[in-house]
Design an enzyme around this catalytic site. Structure first.
Site, mmCIF file in Angstrom:
data_model
loop_
_atom_site.group_PDB
_atom_site.id
_atom_site.type_symbol
_atom_site.label_atom_id
_atom_site.label_comp_id
_atom_site.label_asym_id
_atom_site.label_seq_id
_atom_site.Cartn_x
_atom_site.Cartn_y
_atom_site.Cartn_z
ATOM 1 N N TYR A 268 0.733 -1.313 -0.220
ATOM 2 C CA TYR A 268 0.133 -0.058 -0.006
ATOM 3 C C TYR A 268 0.801 1.315 -0.085
ATOM 4 O O TYR A 268 0.367 2.357 -0.623
ATOM 5 C CB TYR A 268 -0.968 0.109 1.225
ATOM 6 C CG TYR A 268 -0.416 0.726 2.525
ATOM 7 C CD1 TYR A 268 -0.778 1.771 2.953
ATOM 8 C CD2 TYR A 268 0.553 -0.105 3.169
ATOM 9 C CE1 TYR A 268 -0.343 2.496 4.001
ATOM 10 C CE2 TYR A 268 0.810 0.610 4.510
ATOM 11 C CZ TYR A 268 0.306 1.635 4.837
ATOM 12 O OH TYR A 268 0.932 2.524 6.054
ATOM 13 N N ARG A 269 2.231 1.154 0.401
ATOM 14 C CA ARG A 269 3.161 2.269 0.278
ATOM 15 C C ARG A 269 4.351 1.581 0.392
ATOM 16 O O ARG A 269 4.664 0.482 1.006
ATOM 17 C CB ARG A 269 2.898 3.522 1.185
ATOM 18 C CG ARG A 269 3.006 3.055 2.609
ATOM 19 C CD ARG A 269 2.971 4.573 3.031
ATOM 20 N NE ARG A 269 2.603 4.245 4.711
ATOM 21 C CZ ARG A 269 2.839 5.398 5.354
ATOM 22 N NH1 ARG A 269 3.160 6.593 5.036
ATOM 23 N NH2 ARG A 269 2.680 5.291 7.192
#
Length: 602
Positions: free
Chosen positions: A528-529
């Protein structure tokens, strides 16, 4: 300044410094800082250096361009990065490079740092960058530690430090429960402002550490731990300087005289806010956020579970309770390895052998801690009046006790400095600094994160845990998993803690992380990051339909940033001046620089 003097120097505080710490945390911060320097063996950098010049521009032209920028902004607001790189620590971090670098510290380094004081000055910087084709890299405060900090992806970029002079809380509306802030406003600062103004009926949701920028954390889609923990979902209204210099306001901000900018995020027409999160399509100079109403009471709780194999049935219990919001906040399910590491003591106190610390030793250490032996620890919070909390907590208790050996921890049995009370504060919207302790696990402690997302399912949790454990064992790295549970998804956050002064340990950490990303993607799990050096690889895993989403991002990039000047390479998005020239990093390629930049654009 010696390491001893640096460790004992005064920590900046609010409101004297926008990046300072509240006075209620000052003593705790001083202890945290001393612990960081007590384990630091890396000497202070004395390397004499010239400023790095970005590829595609002659040194003389670049220095003349910087002189011109000084005339525009004032000499004191343009700093050339020609001094030894100083690492500092969390509250006194550098804005020139990554203090926790996984590569050589000169790989991802700024040529200069500029400090705009207004939107108009941001526009001047953007116009200057387009004139000279200089890559610029905006940061809010640069505390995205573990993901690259303040370092630019393209070596020699000019960092735009928005926080130092653009740090106003423009508005707090006690009726709408909203605020409007600039990039230099930290979670610490907003919390202090709410208290100062007597707005006890509103809470700010905070991450594990409260020193980061609200805007920076939100546009990178970070999370906190109250029911308002999805920060991106809680924003409303942005002001953005585009790479060509125009300024837009999204949502209701596009209507002159409108007073619902922070109340309704969508406005009319396409919803454009999303393209300014995790991207390089614009510089966010203002953002609105919604604030959580004080629920009129709260009660933290903690359960421990004895066996590794409890993970799958426990996740199956958590999912329906979380979707029904019986489990109300963004909670954490942490492994015993993290429980031991967050004690703040070095690894060498527990184990000096080669390879990862055996789980038997971790269990022995946990058994001597106030919460006792366990494999999994769940930290949660219940909100509302006592009778409402009692009903929800009874449901949680009956559900969790279906796991044989489950124990509910009595907070009255814990010492005042136990980690439980840090989680208690954070879930109540009170920023803390306690989480920093596990970085002291190794000398010169640094960290880089593996952060895949999955459904809240036992099979997914088990698959990710198994993958993580196998690859950490392969690369001789201690495994620190924690599941962060949202409403219908969960993030597995695995912090790889490494000694940044040890080249072997750095390589093992990066090799492990690259393989984790690769193997997780094969199983259908995406990050997600991620850290700067992993962005190309992670972006490449989103490859459905021959990488259609990446091609779409490139089209947006070229349309919005025809000269490719804004944060090239961020989140794996390269403008056409850089594409096809070897700038991408990934499996088998750790060089951060490519072979020049294109000419003749746009």
């Amino acid at each position: 300044m010696s390491a001893t003097d640096e460790a004992q120097s005064q920590i900046p505080t609010l409101p004297a410094s926008h990046s300072g710490i509240p006075t209620y945390l000052l003593e705790k911060a001083q202890r945290a800082k001393q612990a960081v320097f007590d384990t630091r063996t890396k000497g202070r950098n004395q390397r004499q250096r010239l400023p790095v010049v970005p590829q595609g521009i002659e040194r003389d032209v670049f220095m003349q361009a910087l002189s011109e920028l000084k005339d525009e902004l004032g000499e004191e607001n343009v700093e050339i990065n020609d001094k030894p790189l100083v690492d500092g620590w969390y509250m006194e971090h550098p804005n020139t490079h990554d203090m926790m670098t996984i590569l050589d510290e000169e790989e991802l380094v700024a040529s200069a740092v500029v400090y705009p004081g207004s939107v108009e000055e941001v526009q001047k910087i953007v116009a200057w960058a387009n004139k000279y084709l200089v890559p610029i890299f905006p940061i809010s405060m640069g505390r995205n530690l573990g993901y690259g900090g303040a370092a630019p992806r393209v070596r020699g970029s000019v960092t735009i430090d928005l926080g130092r002079r653009m740090n106003k809380i423009i508005d707090i509306n006690p009726e709408d429960y909203t605020c409007l802030v600039e990039p230099g406003v930290s979670f610490y600062a907003l919390y202090e402002a709410l208290k100062e103004r007597g707005y006890d009926h509103m809470w700010v949701d905070t991450p594990d550490l409260g020193g980061g920028s609200i805007i920076g954390n939100t546009v990178d889609r970070g999370v906190g731990y109250t029911p308002y923990g999805d920060h991106w979902a809680c924003h409303s209204g942005m002001e953005v300087v585009l790479p060509t210099g125009e300024v837009i306001r999204t949502g209701m901000g596009g209507l002159p005289g409108n007073n619902t900018w922070q109340c309704f995020p969508y406005g009319f027409g396409p919803y454009s806010d999303g393209i300014f999160s995790q991207s390089n399509f614009g510089i966010v100079t203002k953002m609105g956020m919604t604030l959580m109403p004080n629920p009129g009471g709260y009660e933290s709780f903690m359960y421990t579970f004895p066996r590794e194999e409890d993970l799958a049935p426990l996740i199956e219990i958590i999912r329906p309770l979380r979707i029904a919001q019986i489990l109300e906040n963004v909670a954490q399910l942490r492994h015993v390895a993290q429980s031991v590491a967050v004690l703040g003591r070095p690894r060498s106190e527990f184990y000096t052998g080669s390879g990862p610390v055996p789980f038997s030793i971790l269990h022995e250490a946990a058994s001597k801690s106030p919460i006792g032996d366990h494999t999994w620890a769940y930290y949660g919070m219940s909100y509302g009046p006592p009778e409402i909390r009692a009903h929800k907590l009874a449901l949680v208790d009956s559900s969790f006790r279906k796991i044989p050996g489950a124990r509910k921890i009595d907070p009255s049995t814990l010492p005042a400095d136990d980690y439980f009370f840090s989680r208690d504060k954070i879930a109540a919207g009170i920023p803390d600094i306690h989480e920093l302790r596990w970085v002291n696990w190794t000398p010169n402690g640094s960290h880089i994160a593996f952060s895949p997302v999955s459904p809240i399912r036992g099979t997914d949790a088990t698959a990710l845990f198994k993958l993580g454990k196998e690859l950490h064992d392969k690369y001789n790295i201690d495994f620190f998993p924690a599941f962060i549970v949202g409403l219908r998804e969960m993030h597995l956050i695995v912090e790889i803690v490494f000694d940044r002064a040890n080249q072997t340990k750095k390589k093992e950490a990066l090799d492990c992380l690259r393989e984790l990303v690769h193997e997780a993607a094969k199983l259908g799990y995406g990050e997600y990051r991620t850290h700067l050096v992993l962005m190309d690889q992670v972006a490449g895993t989103y490859s459905w339909n021959e990488g259609a989403v990446g091609k779409f991002n490139e089209k947006l990039k070229d349309a919005l940033d025809p000269n490719s000047i804004l944060a090239p390479g961020r989140c794996g998005i390269w403008g056409r001046r850089y594409r096809g020239r070897g700038w991408e990093m990934g499996l088998g390629k750790e060089e951060s620089e490519g072979h020049g930049v294109g000419v003749g654009f746009p």
